[in-house]
Design a protein around this motif. Structure first.
Motif, PDB file in Angstrom:
ATOM      1  N   LEU A  54      -7.358  68.555  17.916  1.00  0.00           N
ATOM      2  CA  LEU A  54      -8.017  67.321  17.506  1.00  0.00           C
ATOM      3  C   LEU A  54      -9.330  67.100  18.237  1.00  0.00           C
ATOM      4  N   ASP A  55      -9.485  67.720  19.403  1.00  0.00           N
ATOM      5  CA  ASP A  55     -10.743  67.585  20.140  1.00  0.00           C
ATOM      6  C   ASP A  55     -11.917  68.170  19.368  1.00  0.00           C
ATOM      7  N   ASN A  56     -11.630  69.062  18.429  1.00  0.00           N
ATOM      8  CA  ASN A  56     -12.689  69.710  17.657  1.00  0.00           C
ATOM      9  C   ASN A  56     -12.675  69.293  16.186  1.00  0.00           C
ATOM     10  N   PRO A  68      -2.946  77.419  10.407  1.00  0.00           N
ATOM     11  CA  PRO A  68      -1.792  76.954   9.619  1.00  0.00           C
ATOM     12  C   PRO A  68      -1.356  75.524   9.917  1.00  0.00           C
ATOM     13  N   VAL A  69      -1.887  74.920  10.976  1.00  0.00           N
ATOM     14  CA  VAL A  69      -1.527  73.532  11.291  1.00  0.00           C
ATOM     15  C   VAL A  69      -2.404  72.523  10.550  1.00  0.00           C
ATOM     16  N   LEU A  70      -3.302  73.011   9.686  1.00  0.00           N
ATOM     17  CA  LEU A  70      -4.196  72.097   8.976  1.00  0.00           C
ATOM     18  C   LEU A  70      -3.467  71.018   8.167  1.00  0.00           C
ATOM     19  N   PRO A  71      -2.307  71.303   7.564  1.00  0.00           N
ATOM     20  CA  PRO A  71      -1.624  70.200   6.860  1.00  0.00           C
ATOM     21  C   PRO A  71      -1.330  69.003   7.755  1.00  0.00           C
ATOM     22  N   TYR A  72      -0.933  69.237   9.000  1.00  0.00           N
ATOM     23  CA  TYR A  72      -0.682  68.130   9.929  1.00  0.00           C
ATOM     24  C   TYR A  72      -1.961  67.327  10.156  1.00  0.00           C
ATOM     25  N   ILE A  73      -3.052  68.036  10.391  1.00  0.00           N
ATOM     26  CA  ILE A  73      -4.329  67.389  10.698  1.00  0.00           C
ATOM     27  C   ILE A  73      -4.874  66.659   9.475  1.00  0.00           C
ATOM     28  N   THR A  74      -4.740  67.283   8.302  1.00  0.00           N
ATOM     29  CA  THR A  74      -5.280  66.700   7.080  1.00  0.00           C
ATOM     30  C   THR A  74      -4.494  65.467   6.648  1.00  0.00           C
ATOM     31  N   LEU A  75      -3.182  65.474   6.860  1.00  0.00           N
ATOM     32  CA  LEU A  75      -2.348  64.345   6.451  1.00  0.00           C
ATOM     33  C   LEU A  75      -2.263  63.254   7.513  1.00  0.00           C
ATOM     34  N   ALA A 103      10.733  70.114   1.809  1.00  0.00           N
ATOM     35  CA  ALA A 103      11.381  70.258   3.116  1.00  0.00           C
ATOM     36  C   ALA A 103      10.415  69.948   4.252  1.00  0.00           C
ATOM     37  N   PHE A 104       9.139  70.317   4.102  1.00  0.00           N
ATOM     38  CA  PHE A 104       8.135  70.029   5.129  1.00  0.00           C
ATOM     39  C   PHE A 104       8.008  68.520   5.340  1.00  0.00           C
ATOM     40  N   TYR A 105       7.930  67.778   4.251  1.00  0.00           N
ATOM     41  CA  TYR A 105       7.739  66.329   4.361  1.00  0.00           C
ATOM     42  C   TYR A 105       8.995  65.624   4.872  1.00  0.00           C
ATOM     43  N   LYS A 106      10.146  66.158   4.538  1.00  0.00           N
ATOM     44  CA  LYS A 106      11.376  65.586   5.075  1.00  0.00           C
ATOM     45  C   LYS A 106      11.479  65.829   6.575  1.00  0.00           C
ATOM     46  N   ARG A 107      11.066  67.014   7.003  1.00  0.00           N
ATOM     47  CA  ARG A 107      11.168  67.372   8.418  1.00  0.00           C
ATOM     48  C   ARG A 107      10.116  66.651   9.258  1.00  0.00           C
ATOM     49  N   VAL A 108       8.879  66.641   8.777  1.00  0.00           N
ATOM     50  CA  VAL A 108       7.771  66.103   9.576  1.00  0.00           C
ATOM     51  C   VAL A 108       7.647  64.593   9.433  1.00  0.00           C
ATOM     52  N   PHE A 109       7.758  64.085   8.205  1.00  0.00           N
ATOM     53  CA  PHE A 109       7.499  62.673   7.948  1.00  0.00           C
ATOM     54  C   PHE A 109       8.773  61.865   7.706  1.00  0.00           C
ATOM     55  N   TYR A 110       9.936  62.467   7.926  1.00  0.00           N
ATOM     56  CA  TYR A 110      11.206  61.781   7.705  1.00  0.00           C
ATOM     57  C   TYR A 110      11.269  61.176   6.299  1.00  0.00           C
ATOM     58  N   ALA A 111      10.759  61.900   5.326  1.00  0.00           N
ATOM     59  CA  ALA A 111      10.670  61.386   3.967  1.00  0.00           C
ATOM     60  C   ALA A 111      12.015  61.456   3.255  1.00  0.00           C
ATOM     61  N   TYR A 151       5.553  63.119  17.212  1.00  0.00           N
ATOM     62  CA  TYR A 151       4.259  63.722  16.882  1.00  0.00           C
ATOM     63  C   TYR A 151       3.140  62.811  17.395  1.00  0.00           C
ATOM     64  N   PRO A 152       2.867  62.814  18.675  1.00  0.00           N
ATOM     65  CA  PRO A 152       1.883  61.882  19.229  1.00  0.00           C
ATOM     66  C   PRO A 152       0.472  62.070  18.689  1.00  0.00           C
ATOM     67  N   PHE A 153       0.187  63.229  18.092  1.00  0.00           N
ATOM     68  CA  PHE A 153      -1.151  63.445  17.535  1.00  0.00           C
ATOM     69  C   PHE A 153      -1.378  62.617  16.273  1.00  0.00           C
ATOM     70  N   PHE A 154      -0.310  62.004  15.711  1.00  0.00           N
ATOM     71  CA  PHE A 154      -0.468  61.100  14.571  1.00  0.00           C
ATOM     72  C   PHE A 154      -0.878  59.693  15.007  1.00  0.00           C
ATOM     73  N   ASN A 155      -0.824  59.405  16.279  1.00  0.00           N
ATOM     74  CA  ASN A 155      -1.107  58.050  16.739  1.00  0.00           C
ATOM     75  C   ASN A 155      -2.610  57.786  16.716  1.00  0.00           C
ATOM     76  N   SER A 156      -2.975  56.509  16.850  1.00  0.00           N
ATOM     77  CA  SER A 156      -4.387  56.129  16.755  1.00  0.00           C
ATOM     78  C   SER A 156      -4.612  54.800  17.441  1.00  0.00           C
ATOM     79  N   GLY A 157      -5.839  54.605  17.886  1.00  0.00           N
ATOM     80  CA  GLY A 157      -6.237  53.327  18.451  1.00  0.00           C
ATOM     81  C   GLY A 157      -6.808  52.419  17.383  1.00  0.00           C
ATOM     82  N   GLU A 158      -6.915  51.156  17.705  1.00  0.00           N
ATOM     83  CA  GLU A 158      -7.406  50.163  16.736  1.00  0.00           C
ATOM     84  C   GLU A 158      -8.812  50.508  16.242  1.00  0.00           C
ATOM     85  N   HIS A 159      -9.675  50.988  17.145  1.00  0.00           N
ATOM     86  CA  HIS A 159     -11.057  51.291  16.770  1.00  0.00           C
ATOM     87  C   HIS A 159     -11.095  52.404  15.719  1.00  0.00           C
TER      88      HIS A 159
END
Length: 253
Positions: free
Chosen positions: A19-21, A131-138, A163-171, A205-213
């Protein structure tokens, strides 16, 4: 939280480092929309899912008041894109309605608000290398859920991808599968209940978190001005380090 379900720390650390890049650019200009359309074409052609008879890969709801189109840039190179709709009972425009109108109507009649990601596309030449682009894009779909305090994040996807969305996003599966005329293939509809899974999703998945700004830059919209493409830097690392507060269960989810 069951430690056996946690992502390996090395994976989470790698995502956070990537995410730094990464820059998210909210697409507003016609020039950037043209670049997004070309990326969609390359990605859909490579996956053999070009819409039947489509003369363009931009449509009217790309420019809807509740639509947010993002380009994802890695080292300043456009590598993926996604479009999000904020769907409400008073503004029911949603990509998912084209295939699953009954399910979307049920959500809206219950008074729920939805985040509807669509037009997901990854640069074919980059997909294998990153291959981690789906996480970053979503990731913006989770940021949007916190900003709008949405009740559900939808996923209309091909059944093998469920299966990906059920595993990652608890869908949860809403509709198992339905044939689409426009693509000539089956899609399934899933949905993440942000109220029951929001907190554990961010813990896992702490990389999904965000600040208010960041949330405000991504989804705030000044109707009095036409903005150029707005570049937003991810704030997940600042949240993880305790420098800024992130999304809070019971407040944002």
């Amino acid at each position: 939280m069951n430690v056996r379900t946690q992502m390996p720390e090395s994976f989470a650390a790698r995502l956070m480092s990537l995410l730094d890049n990464i820059e998210y650019r909210r697409i507003e200009s016609s020039e950037d929309f043209g670049e997004i359309e070309r990326l969609r074409y390359r990605a859909y052609k490579a996956a053999d899912v070009l819409p039947v008879g489509a003369g363009t890969l931009l449509d009217d709801i790309d420019f809807d008041d509740h639509a947010y189109v993002f380009g994802v840039y890695y080292f300043e190179q456009l590598v993926s894109t996604v479009r999000l709709h904020y769907v409400t009972p008073s503004h029911p425009v949603a990509q998912s309605s084209g295939v699953f109108p009954d399910a979307i109507d049920d959500f809206l009649e219950a008074g729920l608000t939805l985040i509807d990601p669509a037009r997901f596309a990854v640069e074919p030449q980059v997909a294998a290398e990153l291959p981690v682009l789906p996480y970053i894009t979503l990731r913006p779909s989770i940021v949007a859920a916190a900003y709008f305090k949405a009740d559900r994040v939808l996923q209309h996807v091909r059944p093998p991808h469920a299966a990906f969305y059920k595993r990652v996003f608890y869908a949860d599966t809403i509709i198992d599968r339905r044939m689409t005329e426009i693509y000539g293939l089956e899609l399934t509809l899933l949905a993440t209940n942000t109220h029951t899974t929001g907190q554990k999703l961010l813990e896992r998945y702490p990389f999904f978190n965000s600040g208010e700004h960041e949330r405000r830059l991504m989804f705030g919209r000044d109707r009095a001005h036409v903005l150029p493409s707005l570049t937003v830097l991810p704030s997940a690392r600042l949240v993880a380090a305790g420098h800024i507060p992130g999304a809070v269960a019971g407040v944002h989810y």
